[in-house]
Design a protein around this motif. Structure first.
Motif, PDB file in Angstrom:
ATOM      1  N   ASP A 195       0.941  -1.213  -0.053  1.00 25.13           N
ATOM      2  CA  ASP A 195      -0.169  -0.007   0.110  1.00 25.13           C
ATOM      3  C   ASP A 195       0.931   1.295  -0.005  1.00 25.13           C
ATOM      4  O   ASP A 195       0.118   2.389   0.062  1.00 25.13           O
ATOM      5  CB  ASP A 195      -0.757  -0.004   1.180  1.00 25.13           C
ATOM      6  CG  ASP A 195      -2.043  -1.072   1.068  1.00 25.13           C
ATOM      7  OD1 ASP A 195      -1.998  -1.704   0.131  1.00 25.13           O
ATOM      8  OD2 ASP A 195      -2.499  -1.353   2.396  1.00 25.13           O
ATOM      9  N   GLY A 196       1.943   1.222  -0.090  1.00 26.25           N
ATOM     10  CA  GLY A 196       2.902   2.209   0.175  1.00 26.25           C
ATOM     11  C   GLY A 196       3.097   3.101   1.448  1.00 26.25           C
ATOM     12  O   GLY A 196       3.424   4.366   1.550  1.00 26.25           O
ATOM     13  N   ARG A 197       3.070   2.248   2.405  1.00 23.19           N
ATOM     14  CA  ARG A 197       2.945   2.954   3.711  1.00 23.19           C
ATOM     15  C   ARG A 197       4.052   2.498   4.458  1.00 23.19           C
ATOM     16  O   ARG A 197       4.580   1.327   4.321  1.00 23.19           O
ATOM     17  CB  ARG A 197       1.695   2.535   4.656  1.00 23.19           C
ATOM     18  CG  ARG A 197       0.282   2.788   3.954  1.00 23.19           C
ATOM     19  CD  ARG A 197      -0.688   2.286   4.698  1.00 23.19           C
ATOM     20  NE  ARG A 197      -2.207   2.490   4.153  1.00 23.19           N
ATOM     21  CZ  ARG A 197      -3.179   2.014   4.724  1.00 23.19           C
ATOM     22  NH1 ARG A 197      -3.287   1.441   6.108  1.00 23.19           N
ATOM     23  NH2 ARG A 197      -4.346   2.378   4.134  1.00 23.19           N
ATOM     24  N   PRO A 198       4.560   3.418   5.189  1.00 24.69           N
ATOM     25  CA  PRO A 198       5.942   3.070   6.010  1.00 24.69           C
ATOM     26  C   PRO A 198       5.171   2.235   7.211  1.00 24.69           C
ATOM     27  O   PRO A 198       4.455   2.216   7.738  1.00 24.69           O
ATOM     28  CB  PRO A 198       6.488   4.260   6.696  1.00 24.69           C
ATOM     29  CG  PRO A 198       5.158   5.292   6.506  1.00 24.69           C
ATOM     30  CD  PRO A 198       4.221   4.983   5.438  1.00 24.69           C
ATOM     31  N   LEU A 241      -5.568   5.826   0.695  1.00 21.61           N
ATOM     32  CA  LEU A 241      -4.274   6.289   0.487  1.00 21.61           C
ATOM     33  C   LEU A 241      -3.565   6.702   1.540  1.00 21.61           C
ATOM     34  O   LEU A 241      -4.073   7.173   2.492  1.00 21.61           O
ATOM     35  CB  LEU A 241      -4.357   7.720  -0.407  1.00 21.61           C
ATOM     36  CG  LEU A 241      -4.769   7.300  -1.870  1.00 21.61           C
ATOM     37  CD1 LEU A 241      -4.791   8.745  -2.491  1.00 21.61           C
ATOM     38  CD2 LEU A 241      -4.165   6.542  -2.752  1.00 21.61           C
ATOM     39  N   PRO A 242      -2.034   6.688   1.567  1.00 15.00           N
ATOM     40  CA  PRO A 242      -1.097   7.098   2.623  1.00 15.00           C
ATOM     41  C   PRO A 242      -1.439   8.599   2.920  1.00 15.00           C
ATOM     42  O   PRO A 242      -0.162   8.942   3.812  1.00 15.00           O
ATOM     43  CB  PRO A 242       0.144   6.215   2.181  1.00 15.00           C
ATOM     44  CG  PRO A 242       0.067   6.202   0.866  1.00 15.00           C
ATOM     45  CD  PRO A 242      -1.535   6.086   0.475  1.00 15.00           C
ATOM     46  N   ALA A 277       5.133  13.036  -5.694  1.00 21.04           N
ATOM     47  CA  ALA A 277       4.702  11.619  -5.340  1.00 21.04           C
ATOM     48  C   ALA A 277       3.468  11.414  -6.194  1.00 21.04           C
ATOM     49  O   ALA A 277       2.614  12.064  -6.533  1.00 21.04           O
ATOM     50  CB  ALA A 277       4.166  11.344  -3.821  1.00 21.04           C
ATOM     51  N   VAL A 278       3.370  10.068  -6.803  1.00 25.72           N
ATOM     52  CA  VAL A 278       2.342   9.697  -7.583  1.00 25.72           C
ATOM     53  C   VAL A 278       1.698   8.415  -7.096  1.00 25.72           C
ATOM     54  O   VAL A 278       2.544   7.339  -7.002  1.00 25.72           O
ATOM     55  CB  VAL A 278       2.769   9.507  -9.038  1.00 25.72           C
ATOM     56  CG1 VAL A 278       1.595   9.262  -9.861  1.00 25.72           C
ATOM     57  CG2 VAL A 278       3.192  10.815  -9.591  1.00 25.72           C
ATOM     58  N   PHE A 279       0.532   8.267  -6.864  1.00 23.56           N
ATOM     59  CA  PHE A 279      -0.174   7.050  -6.232  1.00 23.56           C
ATOM     60  C   PHE A 279      -0.882   6.558  -7.384  1.00 23.56           C
ATOM     61  O   PHE A 279      -2.010   7.160  -7.936  1.00 23.56           O
ATOM     62  CB  PHE A 279      -1.134   7.382  -5.152  1.00 23.56           C
ATOM     63  CG  PHE A 279      -0.270   7.925  -4.030  1.00 23.56           C
ATOM     64  CD1 PHE A 279       0.514   6.863  -3.091  1.00 23.56           C
ATOM     65  CD2 PHE A 279      -0.015   9.061  -3.694  1.00 23.56           C
ATOM     66  CE1 PHE A 279       1.292   7.404  -2.066  1.00 23.56           C
ATOM     67  CE2 PHE A 279       0.516   9.660  -2.700  1.00 23.56           C
ATOM     68  CZ  PHE A 279       1.222   8.677  -1.741  1.00 23.56           C
ATOM     69  N   ALA A 280      -0.659   5.566  -7.957  1.00 23.81           N
ATOM     70  CA  ALA A 280      -1.175   4.762  -9.311  1.00 23.81           C
ATOM     71  C   ALA A 280      -1.927   3.857  -8.803  1.00 23.81           C
ATOM     72  O   ALA A 280      -1.739   2.640  -8.161  1.00 23.81           O
ATOM     73  CB  ALA A 280      -0.235   4.267 -10.263  1.00 23.81           C
TER      74      ALA A 280
END
Length: 544
Positions: free
Chosen positions: A95-98, A304-305, A266-269
């Motif tokens: 999910d692109g989260r730390p 989204l993060p 940053a881009v969230f696809a």
């Protein structure tokens, strides 16, 4: 985006069936690994691959400062707890989260982390390489020198029981994972009645159709479409520099990569289709992984993060603009994530309708069935006037003035307004034997800000002297412009209810309705009424 289950008689080289099934079939060939092929362990924190678990964990510790074994020991995790920890980490990275600074038992308490994030996760299948018998079991005391033989036997028996329990847990979990893999490869033989009772995504066929290469190749080769997005993004790099962008329905990731190259921070696809895995590979191969995060799922189902984005870019358009019903998802994301002064790319869309006369088309595709090699095949004409067609007609077939029937300001339009009815009127501009149908097309406008508007009646018709586009970039799917993969929607008039005749100068007017059917919200129903001095008619067509 474009649909892939429509009548398309003038483009025999493009097969929608191949777009929705052929590509998948090819991708599934020879995917089962050989029996003795070693598993490749993918890193928990990046894309590196290792031949065994310990070398992967060492990599995570040395490169990322993440000690998985120490964390597992601190939490006192048993086998199932370890599985939860693996899947929690996988989900965060996916999910692109730390990762949280501190992971606790509460962090991984949810049983959803028992479900593999990666269906064939070799790490989970190889957990037997780790020493899992010291997890949350009661600590085994050191054996004193004077321990009795009976105590030693009891201790050995206890250790054997604990080891057997861990092995049993692993065997059960491995079986569950194997069953998941069997379902993935289509080998599951579950009872049909049980499967029919399961809740299914009514739009699943839609996502599956976008998993194959052919449809993406068609869209990417549509230079009118792709160049418009590229030109707007590259010619307005100041708009994208250091901005947070979301790309909805990212497909191959091309728009996301345009935005990254234009300077986005940053881009969230986001894409629900399995093509997201190829997009992720494309992003990696082009060195943009630090900027672009690929997320699989419906925008309505993911988080989204980041709380807000500066720009939403999406290629959501379908045949006749609204077929496929992707725009509601874009509007959902707009209302949830877009900043109050944020920008939608594109920003405006308009829909047009015009009467057409094309005797050659009628001869080739309708009258054709009256005599096929000497045989009467009129039965094949059943329903021919009930389905909308997707065609690229010559500009000369337009026999009346175009009429605008919709104007969508994407920054303010509401989802319920996408089902609409509109009055229309046209004046016949040339002498024709009959009006054979109506043609539907759309125009798309890219604006630099919310303050830049597109007035009603603005056309992107390159042949019109009144075509003045107050927009940075725009394109049309009109037959008077370069052909696009959307072509135009053709609504054939049923002559059984009377030939629609009209002399030059005749005014034709009526009402048109766009509405998605409840039983298939991805489809589109179009109804039109028209009145001339001689007749009054109504007809309905379907896009499905």
């Amino acid at each position: 985006m474009a649909g892939n289950k429509l009548i398309n008689n003038r483009d025999p080289d493009f097969s929608d069936d191949s777009a929705s099934s052929g590509g998948d079939e090819a991708e599934w060939l020879d995917v089962e690994p050989e029996e003795d092929e070693p598993l490749a362990i993918v890193s928990l924190l990046d894309d590196s691959v290792f031949p065994d678990v310990m070398s992967m964990l060492t990599h995570c510790k040395e490169k990322h400062g993440f000690d998985f074994l120490a964390l597992r020991q601190r939490l006192g995790l048993d086998f199932y707890g370890t599985v939860k920890l693996v899947n929690f980490i996988r989900q965060q990275i996916h999910d692109g989260r730390p990762l949280p600074e501190t992971i606790t038992l509460e962090t991984i308490a949810d049983d959803r982390y028992l479900k593999p994030v990666v269906d064939d996760d070799a790490l989970i299948l190889s957990l037997d390489e780790l020493d899992l018998d010291d997890s949350d079991q009661e600590a085994v005391p050191p054996v004193a020198d004077d321990v009795s033989r009976e105590d030693l036997a009891a201790l050995n028996a206890r250790l054997a029981e604990e080891l057997a329990a861990v092995n049993s847990q692993f065997a059960d979990y491995r079986l569950a994972v194997e069953e998941t893999l069997e379902r993935r490869w289509g080998d599951d033989k579950r009872d049909a009645t049980t499967e029919s009772d399961e809740a299914k995504d009514e739009s699943q066929y839609y996502w599956e159709s976008y998993a194959a290469n052919e449809i993406h190749e068609t869209m990417l080769k549509d230079t009118v479409r792709t160049d418009a997005y590229r030109d707007f993004i590259y010619e307005n790099k100041a708009l994208f520099k250091d901005k947070i962008v979301m790309d909805i329905g990212c497909g191959t990731g091309i728009l996301s990569m345009f935005c990254a190259r234009a300077g986005a921070k940053a881009v969230f696809a986001v894409d629900k289709s399995d093509v997201i895995e190829k997009a992720r590979a494309n992003v990696y191969q082009n060195g943009l992984s630090d900027t672009i995060t690929c997320i699989k799922g419906r925008i309505e189902d993911i988080d989204l993060p980041v709380p807000q984005v500066d720009i939403i870019v999406s290629e959501w358009m379908g045949y006749c603009l609204l077929y496929e019903a992707m725009l509601p998802s874009v509007l959902y994301a707009r209302d949830k994530y877009l900043k109050p002064d944020g920008l939608l790319v594109p920003s405006f869309a308009t829909i047009w309708a015009a009467p057409v006369s094309d005797p050659e088309y009628i001869t080739d595709h309708v009258s054709f069935w009256d005599d096929v090699y000497g045989f009467d095949m009129k039965a094949m004409k059943t329903g021919i006037y009930e389905e909308a067609r997707v065609e690229d007609l010559p500009p000369s077939t337009i026999c009346g003035q175009p009429s605008q029937i919709s104007h969508l300001d994407l920054h303010s339009v509401k989802p319920e307004e996408l089902n609409f009815r509109s009055d229309w009127q046209s004046e016949v501009t040339q002498q024709v034997e009959s009006i054979d149908g109506f043609l539907i097309w759309f125009d798309i406008f890219f604006t630099r800000s919310r303050q830049e508007t597109i007035p009603w009646g603005t056309s992107v018709d390159p042949s019109s002297p009144d075509s003045k586009i107050p927009s940075a970039v725009a394109f049309t799917t009109s037959p008077r412009g370069p052909v696009t993969h959307w072509k135009q929607g053709l609504l054939l008039v049923d002559p059984s209810k009377g030939i629609l005749t009209a002399e030059k100068g005749t005014r034709v007017s009526g009402e048109i309705i766009f509405e998605a059917p409840e039983e298939n919200p991805r489809a589109l129903g179009i109804s039109m009424s028209w009145t001339t001095k001689d007749s009054e008619r109504r007809q309905t067509w379907k896009l499905q």
